[in-house]
Each structure stands twice: as structure tokens, then as C-alpha cells.
Design a protein around this motif. Structure first.
Motif: not given
Length: 550
Positions: A161-164, A229-230, A283-293, A313-316
């Protein structure tokens, strides 16, 4: 005797339980378990196919409501679809999965997933054995009874699951499910949860080998302080304030800027120099990080990442995020040695165009976050002695290998938090010094180590509206030692409200034929087609002052 045996057994059981919990707690933060163990822990096990999928919603007000289905049959994807904003409600995706070799002719295999309203024509075209089935939250799945479906590229083998509304899926073999977000209960704040599925086995990724171009040049784009952000994110201090009618979604505007400059500059490598993620709004770091990748993978640009003070500073944790970086396409990022402080102390060699000798070495170090001794050194953390020793040992060991390169070998370094020497008022300087530097108050003199081992430039982020390069000179002779640069803040999710500051990023171009390093900045708004404060910082392998530029 019997009582003593029982007591000893009970004590051993308690001790084992405590040790088990402690190890997994430490592993979650510091990844202390060996990689062979980690291979058995991930959600996306190789060799499994998905046979069913559903959404389970629960309420803390209802004691009969369960967030976890029968664990013997179902596996829960550990992401609350409300991301903790549902007040009393939570919702989780559950999947059934089975090993391919254990499938029978009666087992159904998920071959497609949709969300939202289903086109009736799709159902009419489906084979009798592949009809669409409804699931909660507007999910539709198509399952096949055909045994061979599990052996083909059709079978769904993993779910995430990704968010946004702006979610991006950069992982090879993965795709976001069509038609948008899951349909959760009306009236609750939506984080736009989106299903992402993988078909087939995990892609085998090979780490790219960056090389100098045929013309002897190599271009590095440093992107710092994206503060993603998410979801879309909220703009902070956008300049100019009236652009686009005053409407500003932080992440879309940030990424539009980055993608434009990527296409114009066409860098050979991107350095993500920290605070890619805005911890408080992700709150979902993965979704934020993927946006630049996503944009980097789409353009097949290698990249190397380090962390800032906000990324974790969040969940990961840093370890978990670096594990993500290491698993993504075109990534050169590494966790580095677990025997020294920090996560992401490593180096990258850029090979010469016509052989495998290193023409350029890039060092990356983790500058940590906040001071561990606020009583004596308020503010930010500092590079630790064992990191500096690692750098010295590594640089010394590379000396012989670099001596075989026919031209002058060059060294550069990237960090997030600036070194104390950035603030020396005697430094020669080009660019904006708009805010006080927030370097650590405790100085471990890493700058001296960089100079000792012939690093010509070091570049950081962190102070968003400082974008200068400062020349440090040797105290006794006044000879130039090293250029210390800022990237400038590029993300609208972070602050930028000083002196009508426009977001920017920094570019370095290395000309190995001349042993030259040039640098400039590119703006998000204003003179967007120009190279701002272009300068030569190294020429013929020597650090040079501004007055000596050709």
C-alpha cells in the motif's frame, strides 16, 4: 528438587522471551540480525502467489471488531489504511498466499486487481474461470482457476500500500492498481491509500557502474532538503507568493522543478544530500521517498543518498530507509559499516571512460541529527571520531589504486549538516549567506581530514537559504585548502522564507581532461534558464580562489 526445576524453567522462559523481544526491537532500529535472517522476514516472500485479498475494518469502540483475520489463513499488510487518523477506526489489507509448488487445480490465483467502479464490459469479456469478485473498500479482484496462471507473468505475487494522490511506484515489476484510492468510510480524513501489486518474481537489480563520459566530463546534480510528504504536502514560504494564483501544493511543485532541471542538465549522477523526507508530514515514509526515486528511475539516472535530521523522524529508521534505497533501481546508496556511527558512510568510485580505473571518488558521510549533549553543545550532532578514522583509512587504502589513473584523480565529499568551518568570516565566498549556519558546536575537525586526504570540495544541505561556496585557506600560508558549498533548499515542504528566497539546487561538472571542477545553481523561479553564481573551484587538480578563475 521438582520445585527448583520448575522455577529454573520458568526463569529461562522469561529470559528467552525478554531476549527475543529485545533482539527484535534492536533489529527494528539497528538491523542487528544477519542478512540471512532478514531474507526470511520480509512481507514479499519469493515463490509465493496471492490467492485472495480483502480489507478488514475494525473499531476500538466495538469489542467484537477484529483488526486481524485468522492468522493461519490470512497475512496482514502492516499499514493502517487510515494512517492513524481514523480516530476509532483502523483498516488493513489482508492477503492469502501459497507456495506455487503447493497449488492444486482447485486453487484460485489472483491475476488482476482494480478499485472503484468496474466497467461492465470488462466482466463480459472475462473468461468463465476469471470473473471479477467484489471485496470491501471498492476493491475488485480477478482470480483464475488455471494452474498455469501461477507460472506466468499474470499471477499477483505481492501486495503493498502506498499513500497519496501523487503516489509513485518506482520498483521494477510493481504497478499501482488502476482507478485510484481505496474507498474507505465517508466522513473520515482520507490519506488516499492505493494498492500496489507485483507480478512474477522480484526483479534482479544490478548496481550501476558510473563512468566518465566520452568527452571526459561528468555532471553531478545535488538535490537537498526536498522535505517530501505523504500526500501533496503543504507549501512553506513559497516564493513568489502569487505564483499560480497563490495555489501551491508542495510536492508537485518541488518535483516539477526537479524534473525540469533533470531534463535540462542531464546529470550523470544525482546526490540526495538529506532531508528527502519531511518526518512530521510523512506518516508513510515509503510513499514520500518513492516520489523522488520515480523521476530518477524513469530517466535511468544513478543516485546516491545520505540522511538529514528529518528523514527518520517518522515511522522508518535510518536502517530501514537505507534498506529501501539499496533495493531500488539505479541506487548506489549503501548502509556502510555497522561498526561505526551512523548509517550511510560509504564511497562511490566514478570510473574513467576507457578503463576501470577510478577518475573520481565521492565520499558520503552521515552527519546524524540532534546533539547528544544539549547541556554543553546545543543544536546538532557532529561527525564521530570513528567515522573520521573510517574516512582516513579508506582514503589511504585507495591511494595506490588511484595512482594508476593517467590523469589527475579528484575527490569530493557530501554531508547534510555543515561543518563549523563553513561559518568562518575570513572565508572567500560566492553566493547567499542569508541565515546563521547551524553547524554542530562541537568541532571534530573533519575539515582537516578532508584537506589531508586531498578532497577538493565538500557540499552540504540543511541550511535552506544559504547557498554559497566558501573557500577555506591554510592559516599560516593563506594557500587555498578546500571549497565548502551549500546546495540550497529545493523543497517547498521545508522553510525558505528569507530575503524572497527562490528554491534551488546545485550542479557540479567535473572535467577530467583539465582536472577541473565547476559548479553553479539552478533556480525554481525567476532566471530559470541561467547558471547562477557559476564558478571554477578546482583547476589542474588545485583548489583555486575566485580571482584565479580562467
Amino acid at each position: 528438587m521438582t520445585r527448583r526445576i520448575v522455577r529454573t524453567g520458568f526463569q529461562l522462559a522469561v529470559l528467552t522471551t525478554v531476549a527475543f523481544v529485545l533482539v527484535f526491537f534492536l533489529d527494528n532500529r539497528y538491523r542487528v540480525l544477519p542478512q540471512s535472517v532478514h531474507n526470511h522476514l520480509p512481507l514479499h516472500h519469493e515463490g509465493l502467489v496471492i490467492t485472495d485479498l480483502t480489507i478488514q475494518t475494525c473499531s476500538t469502540l466495538n469489542p467484537l471488531s477484529k483488526c486481524m483475520l485468522d492468522q493461519k489463513k490470512w497475512h496482514r499488510v502492516e499499514k493502517d489504511l487510515y494512517l492513524g487518523t481514523g480516530w476509532v477506526s483502523k483498516a488493513y489489507v489482508h492477503i492469502k498466499r501459497k507456495r506455487e509448488e503447493e497449488l492444486t487445480n482447485q486453487d484460485k490465483v489472483v491475476v488482476d486487481v482494480r478499485t472503484g467502479k468496474l466497467d461492465p464490459a470488462m466482466g463480459e469479456k472475462a473468461q468463465a474461470s476469471e470473473k471479477w469478485e467484489s471485496r470491501p473498500a471498492g476493491v475488485w479482484i480477478k482470480r483464475s482457476l488455471q494452474r498455469h496462471a501461477s507460472d506466468s507473468k499474470k499471477a499477483v505475487t505481492a501486495v503493498d500500500i502506498l499513500f497519496g494522490a501523487d503516489a509513485v511506484e518506482p520498483r521494477p515489476g510493481w504497478e499501482l492498481v488502476r482507478n485510484g484510492a481505496l474507498h474507505l468510510d465517508a466522513g473520515k480524513e482520507s490519506k488516499h491509500p492505493r494498492l500496489s501489486v507485483r507480478r512474477g518474481s522480484p526483479a534482479k537489480l544490478e548496481k550501476p557502474v558510473p563512468k566518465i563520459r566520452k568527452d571526459g566530463r561528468f555532471k553531478i546534480m545535488q538535490i537537498s532538503d526536498l522535505h517530501l510528504s505523504t500526500g501533496l504536502g503543504l507549501c512553506r514560504d513559497p516564493e513568489p507568493k502569487g505564483a499560480n494564483g497563490g495555489h501551491c501544493d508542495a510536492d508537485p511543485r518541488t518535483l516539477e522543478f526537479v524534473e525540469r532541471v533533470l531534463d535540462e542538465e542531464k546529470p550523470d549522477l544525482v546526490v540526495l544530500s538529506g532531508d528527502q523526507v519531511n518526518g512530521g508530514t510523512a506518516p508513510d515514509v515509503q510513499s514520500a521517498l518513492f516520489k523522488i526515486i520515480g523521476p530518477l528511475a524513469e530517466r535511468k539516472i544513478p543516485y546516491a543518498a545520505i540522511f538529514g535530521n528529518h528523514d527518520d523522524e517518522s515511522t522508518l529508521s535510518r536502517h530501514a530507509q537505507m534498506g529501501l534505497y539499496e533495493s531500488l533501481p539505479y541506487s548506489l546508496s549503501e548502509a556502510g559499516s555497522n561498526t561505526i556511527d551512523g548509517v550511510g558512510n560509504y564511497f562511490v568510485e566514478i570510473q574513467a571512460h576507457n578503463n576501470k580505473h577510478s577518475a573520481l571518488t565521492l565520499y558520503f558521510l552521515d552527519t546524524h541529527s540532534y546533539s547528544p549533549d544539549e547541556a554543553h553543545y546545543r543544536g546538532y550532532d557532529w561527525l564521530k571520531p570513528n567515522q573520521i578514522n573510517w574516512f582516513k583509512t579508506t582514503a589511504e587504502s585507495l591511494k595506490d589504486a588511484h595512482s594508476h589513473y593517467a590523469l589527475k584523480h579528484l575527490n569530493m565529499a557530501f554531508i547534510h549538516i555543515p561543518l563549523p568551518e563553513y561559518g568562518d568570516p575570513l572565508n572567500e565566498r560566492l553566493g547567499n549567506w542569508t541565515e546563521p549556519i547551524t553547524a554542530p558546536l562541537f568541532n571534530t575537525h573533519f575539515k582537516d581530514a578532508l584537506v589531508e586526504y586531498d578532497v577538493k570540495t565538500v557540499s552540504c544541505g540543511h541550511d535552506h537559504v544559504n547557498d554559497y561556496c566558501a573557500l577555506s585557506k591554510e592559516n599560516a600560508t593563506g594557500e587555498p585548502e578546500i571549497w565548502m558549498c551549500y546546495a540550497g533548499g529545493s523543497g517547498f515542504g521545508g522553510y525558505g522564507g528569507y530575503n524572497n528566497y527562490h528554491r534551488r539546487l546545485r550542479v557540479f561538472e567535473i572535467d577530467t581532461n583539465q582536472a577541473r571542477i565547476s559548479t553553479w545553481k539552478r533556480l525554481e523561479y525567476g532566471d530559470i534558464g541561467t547558471r547562477l553564481d557559476e564558478q571554477i573551484v578546482v583547476d589542474s587538480g588545485r583548489v583555486i580562489p575566485l580571482s584565479n578563475e580562467n
